[in-house]
Design an enzyme around this catalytic site. Structure first.
Site, short mmCIF file in Angstrom:
data_model
loop_
_atom_site.label_atom_id
_atom_site.label_comp_id
_atom_site.label_asym_id
_atom_site.label_seq_id
_atom_site.Cartn_x
_atom_site.Cartn_y
_atom_site.Cartn_z
N SER A 130 6.99 2.81 -7.07
CA SER A 130 6.86 1.82 -6.00
C SER A 130 8.23 1.33 -5.57
O SER A 130 8.98 0.76 -6.37
CB SER A 130 6.03 0.63 -6.46
N HIS A 187 5.35 5.32 -3.37
CA HIS A 187 4.38 4.25 -3.11
C HIS A 187 5.08 3.13 -2.36
O HIS A 187 6.14 2.64 -2.77
CB HIS A 187 3.82 3.74 -4.45
N ASP A 194 4.59 -0.61 -0.66
CA ASP A 194 3.77 -1.82 -0.68
C ASP A 194 4.05 -2.70 0.53
O ASP A 194 5.12 -3.30 0.63
CB ASP A 194 4.07 -2.61 -1.96
N MET A 206 3.12 -6.03 2.61
CA MET A 206 2.49 -7.35 2.41
C MET A 206 2.74 -8.23 3.62
O MET A 206 3.84 -8.23 4.17
CB MET A 206 3.10 -8.02 1.18
N HIS A 241 0.42 1.44 0.78
CA HIS A 241 -0.57 0.48 0.26
C HIS A 241 -0.50 -0.78 1.11
O HIS A 241 0.45 -1.57 1.00
CB HIS A 241 -0.23 0.20 -1.22
N MET A 288 -1.41 -4.33 1.89
CA MET A 288 -1.97 -5.61 1.42
C MET A 288 -1.89 -6.57 2.59
O MET A 288 -1.09 -7.51 2.61
CB MET A 288 -1.15 -6.10 0.22
N MET A 316 -6.43 -1.75 -8.60
CA MET A 316 -5.36 -2.68 -8.98
C MET A 316 -5.55 -3.09 -10.44
O MET A 316 -6.64 -3.51 -10.84
CB MET A 316 -5.39 -3.94 -8.11
N GLY A 373 0.38 -8.49 -4.91
CA GLY A 373 1.31 -9.44 -4.33
C GLY A 373 2.71 -9.39 -4.91
O GLY A 373 3.67 -9.66 -4.20
N PHE A 374 2.81 -9.02 -6.18
CA PHE A 374 4.13 -9.05 -6.82
C PHE A 374 4.28 -7.90 -7.82
O PHE A 374 3.30 -7.51 -8.47
CB PHE A 374 4.33 -10.37 -7.57
N GLY A 408 6.18 -6.41 -11.35
CA GLY A 408 6.59 -6.97 -12.63
C GLY A 408 5.56 -7.81 -13.36
O GLY A 408 5.91 -8.58 -14.25
N ASP A 412 -2.52 0.85 -10.18
CA ASP A 412 -1.31 0.18 -9.68
C ASP A 412 -1.16 -1.20 -10.31
O ASP A 412 -2.01 -2.07 -10.14
CB ASP A 412 -1.45 0.07 -8.15
N GLY A 413 -0.01 -1.38 -10.99
CA GLY A 413 0.34 -2.70 -11.50
C GLY A 413 0.58 -2.71 -13.00
O GLY A 413 -0.33 -2.40 -13.77
N GLY A 414 1.81 -2.99 -13.40
CA GLY A 414 2.12 -3.14 -14.82
C GLY A 414 2.08 -1.85 -15.62
O GLY A 414 1.86 -1.87 -16.83
C1 DX5 Z 1 1.63 -5.13 -6.43
C2 DX5 Z 1 1.96 -3.78 -5.85
C3 DX5 Z 1 2.44 -2.79 -6.84
C4 DX5 Z 1 3.76 -3.18 -7.49
C5 DX5 Z 1 3.77 -2.57 -8.85
O1 DX5 Z 1 1.04 -5.91 -5.44
O2 DX5 Z 1 0.79 -3.21 -5.25
O3 DX5 Z 1 2.53 -1.49 -6.27
O4 DX5 Z 1 4.87 -2.73 -6.78
O5 DX5 Z 1 4.88 -3.03 -9.51
P1 DX5 Z 1 4.99 -2.96 -11.11
O6 DX5 Z 1 4.92 -1.50 -11.48
O7 DX5 Z 1 6.30 -3.58 -11.35
O8 DX5 Z 1 3.83 -3.74 -11.66
ZN ZN Z 2 0.91 -1.06 -4.60
#
Ligand code: DX5
Ligand code: ZN
Length: 212
Positions: A6, A31, A33, A35, A64, A66, A135, A140-141, A143, A169-171
Site C-alpha cells: 500500500s 494498492h 488507498d 480517502m 481501494h 474509501m 478489511m 482510514g489509517f 499502521g 487489508d490492514g495490519g
Molecule cells: C486502511 C487502508 C490500508 C492501509 C494498510 O484504511 O485501506 O490499505 O494502507 O496499512 P497497514 O498495512 O499499515 O495496516
Molecule cells: Zn486499502
C-alpha cells in the site's frame, strides 16, 4: 500469496522511487488507498496522483476507494490507469450501478467489507465481482492492529463463488499473514509491513512465501 504493497505507507515526496523499490522487489500489485474525509475520517490522494504514478511501474493498480460516492469518480480512476477498482458496500451509491460503471470503463470491479459487515451483504453482487476485499482493520489509517475475525468471510464468499479472489487489508505483516493464508486469502495488502521494513524486497518475499 500475492502481495499488494500500500502506497499509503510510502514516502509521498518520492513516489517514483518507492514504486521502483516494490517493482524491483517483486510485488504483484500496487494498492492505492483513496480517502475522501467523509467515508473515513482521513484524506489521502486522488486520481491525479495515481495518474502521475502510472508511468513508473508496469504492476497492476489495485485502487481501494474509501469514499462516500464512488460512482461519479470511476471514469477518472479508469483514466488514471486503475486495473481493479474496489468500493465499499457501506458507501452511499447503488452497488449495481457502480459495478456497471466500472465494467463500462474496462476495469475489474471489486467490493469491500468493513470488519463488522457480514459477507451476506455481497451475495447479490458476487457473480459480477472479480475480487472481494476484506478489511482486517477499520478503514482510514495505516499502521493499525490486525483483526483475524473478518477472515472467516473468505470461505463463505468462496463457497458462493469459487472463482472470486479474496484480498485482505490492514495490519498484515510476517506473523499475521499466516492467518490470511489459512483463511484462503489470495492477495494481501501491506503498507507498514513493506514500506517501514528495513528491506522492503525481503518483506515482500516473506509475505509471498506464506501459505505456499
Ligand atoms: C486502511 C487502508 C490500508 C492501509 C494498510 O484504511 O485501506 O490499505 O494502507 O496499512 P497497514 O498495512 O499499515 O495496516
Ligand atoms: Zn486499502
Amino acid at each position: 500469496m500475492l502481495v499488494a504493497p500500500s502506497m499509503l505507507a510510502s514516502d509521498f515526496a518520492h513516489l517514483a522511487d518507492e514504486l521502483k523499490k516494490i517493482t524491483e522487489g517483486g510485488a504483484d500489485y500496487v494498492h492505492l488507498d483513496v480517502m475522501d474525509g467523509l467515508f473515513v475520517p482521513n484524506l489521502s490522494f486522488g486520481a491525479p496522483v495515481i495518474g502521475a504514478m502510472r508511468p513508473h511501474t508496469n504492476l497492476p493498480f489495485d485502487v481501494h476507494l474509501m469514499i462516500q460516492h464512488p460512482k461519479r469518480y470511476i471514469a477518472d480512476f479508469a483514466a488514471a490507469g486503475a486495473d481493479i477498482i474496489s468500493f465499499h458496500v457501506e458507501c452511499e451509491d447503488d452497488p449495481e450501478e457502480t459495478i456497471q460503471e466500472i465494467l463500462a470503463h474496462g476495469v475489474k470491479p471489486a467490493m469491500v467489507l468493513k470488519p463488522n459487515t457480514p459477507a451476506e451483504k455481497l451475495f447479490p453482487y458476487l457473480d459480477k465481482l472479480y475480487m472481494v476485499l476484506l478489511m482486517t482493520v477499520e478503514p482510514g489509517f495505516g499502521g493499525q492492529s490486525f483483526m483475524p475475525e473478518p477472515l472467516q468471510k473468505a470461505r463463505v464468499l468462496k463457497d458462493k463463488n469459487p472463482s472470486i479472489l479474496i484480498e485482505a487489508d490492514g495490519g498484515i505483516n510476517a506473523s499475521t499473514i499466516l492467518d490470511c493464508a489459512r483463511a484462503g486469502v489470495d492477495i494481501c495488502v501491506a503498507g507498514t509491513g513493506v514500506f517501514k521494513a528495513k528491506d522492503p524486497a525481503e518483506a515482500i518475499r516473506q509475505l509471498q512465501a506464506a501459505g505456499r
